[in-house]
Design an enzyme around this catalytic site. Structure first.
Site, short mmCIF file in Angstrom:
data_model
loop_
_atom_site.label_atom_id
_atom_site.label_comp_id
_atom_site.label_asym_id
_atom_site.label_seq_id
_atom_site.Cartn_x
_atom_site.Cartn_y
_atom_site.Cartn_z
N GLY A 127 0.82 -1.20 0.00
CA GLY A 127 0.00 0.00 0.00
C GLY A 127 0.86 1.25 0.00
N SER A 128 0.37 2.29 0.65
CA SER A 128 1.02 3.60 0.56
C SER A 128 2.33 3.72 1.32
CB SER A 128 0.05 4.69 1.03
OG SER A 128 -1.02 4.83 0.11
#
Length: 483
Positions: free
Chosen positions: A219-220
């Protein structure tokens, strides 16, 4: 008469030399071949029941061999606090190949390492049982207990705490866990029954230790790699203003990519890198990645360890940033989705390097190895893994990573004792479950980094995962950093 004595003496010496040569040949040159011979049942019993060296934490054994009664084996492997350490020690069994440190440190634990050669020779002539070496770990027992207790039961969670200046792992815990004593039995039938029962528990495998085995979408948190590539290019700094549309259409595709619906990112159609990082806006990173191309991002990732195997000495599954086939795929890869994967340890290494001014230390679990008489055979020294970023870039990243904690996605991680630098991540799984992988990786104190912490929850509800990661990180950092 003297000639007869002389001849007798020479024959005796010759026979002794032949005997010594034959013994040396058997004990040294042919040892491996003889020991591994399938018909050498005696050797099997000897090996499996030998007194392996202990694995210790802060001087206390967490795995050791004790005399065995009522079996064909002289010793039984016993594990203490197994739920805390099962993925690290692994298990030693007569019925299956050993795992974890029992496997990777086997030569030391059995006394068969090159540094224990003279111990083997000594035991050969004295007839004494060869004892394996003691392996002392870098883990802090209280911190390990806290990390394990911090992960809620019923979740698939991992927590790693590392010392940024040395690479030493101070805690590495995961749930679900299991009792390694169930697999150290001397009955192959009992072993199979126990391993089958363990495999029925959702999310549990005795052969997979999540922090080093599971490669999942980061993810981020992967945006830290994007930031490295961006800052290295010289075209960006923390004050650079970028377009921040709520949604973008991806080229040569019918797909779109958007910021978190209804999130703070939607409040600014243009924003500087401080805001974009703090709020983890997707579209600016995706557009920048498509403009730069995949090579700068891959090079940045590989400098931290992506696309390669790592041993510390547990074997770590390679995190992946493969070739991407389109700009649309690159856009999703840049936010830690698509085919990009990471182990929790790999993302902890990113935080370690940034915290350490750009120098990434080789992670290690081994503090020292001691012979049976406690004499030090080997002692681990800090080793540089690489220099993935410059000191200037590390300083800029540290500044940017304080934003998520101060006013962004990691606000739940705020501490009243010191400033924390961190980056959160939420990775979509891509099935119909609506579950996500929830991440955070960071370090503290931000102005004098000492320890890095990574927390990951796999296949968890978004709100629940978000409520755990940042507070868990703060808990571990406040525990490990002295007042």
């Amino acid at each position: 008469m003297n000639n007869a004595i002389r001849h007798t003496w020479l024959v005796s010496v010759g026979l002794f030399v032949v005997l010594f040569a034959a013994l040396s040949l058997i004990q040294v040159a042919l040892t491996e071949e003889l020991n591994s011979h399938p018909n050498n049942v005696r050797q099997v019993y000897q090996d499996r029941g030998a007194p392996r060296g202990a694995i210790t934490v802060d001087g206390t054994a967490i795995a050791e061999s004790v005399p065995s009664e009522g079996t064909n084996f002289d010793y039984q492997r016993v594990y203490h606090d197994p739920f805390l350490y099962s993925g690290i020690t692994g298990f030693y069994s007569i019925a299956a190949e050993s795992t974890g440190l029992e496997n990777s440190m086997n030569d030391y634990l059995t006394g068969q390492s090159d540094s224990q050669f003279f111990d083997r020779i000594t035991s050969l002539f004295t007839g004494e049982t060869l004892e394996g070496a003691q392996v002392e770990l870098t883990l802090d027992p209280e911190l390990q207990q806290l990390a394990y207790d911090t992960i809620p039961d019923g979740t698939r969670g991992s927590i790693i705490v590392s010392e940024v200046g040395t690479g030493e792992i101070k805690a590495m815990a995961s749930k679900p866990s299991y009792d390694t004593n169930l697999l150290a039995v001397h009955s192959t039938t009992q072993f199979q029954e126990n391993i089958d029962a363990l495999s029925e528990e959702d999310g549990l495998s005795a052969y997979r230790f999540r922090p080093v085995y599971d490669t999942i979408a980061p993810g981020s948190t992967f945006k830290l790699i994007d930031l490295v590539a961006m800052l290295d290019s010289g075209d960006f700094d923390a004050d650079t203003v970028m377009d921040n549309p709520s949604e973008i259409e991806l080229p040569q595709s019918n797909r779109t990519l958007s910021n978190f619906f209804g999130g703070i990112c939607d409040q600014q159609s243009e924003a500087d890198l401080h805001f974009i990082t703090a709020q983890s806006c997707n579209t600016p990173f995706a557009e920048t990645a498509m403009d730069m191309g995949q090579e700068p991002i891959r090079e940045a990732a590989e400098a931290f360890g992506w696309n390669q195997s790592i041993d510390f000495p547990l074997t770590v599954s390679p995190s992946q940033f493969p070739e991407v086939g389109s700009d649309a795929e690159l856009a999703y890869a840049s936010i830690g989705q698509a085919s990009v994967t990471s182990t929790p340890l790999q993302m902890n290494m990113v935080a370690m390097a940034i915290a350490n001014g750009g120098t990434l230390m080789q992670p290690t679990l081994i503090e020292s190895v001691r012979a049976a008489d406690l004499q030090v055979i080997e002692r681990s020294e800090p080793e540089v893994f690489g220099e993935p970023i410059s000191e200037d870039v590390a300083e800029e990243l540290t500044e940017l990573m304080q934003g998520p904690v101060e006013s962004g996605t990691a606000w739940r991680g705020q501490s009243d004792r010191f400033d924390i630098a961190a980056k959160t991540g939420t990775a979509q799984i891509g099935d119909d479950s609506n579950l996500v992988h929830s991440w955070i990786t960071g370090f503290a104190p931000a102005d004098d980094p000492q320890y890095a912490v990574t927390v990951v929850y796999e296949r968890i509800d978004y709100d629940y995962g978000s409520s755990l990661t940042a507070p868990n990180m703060r808990t571990m950092l406040e525990a490990v950093i002295e007042e």
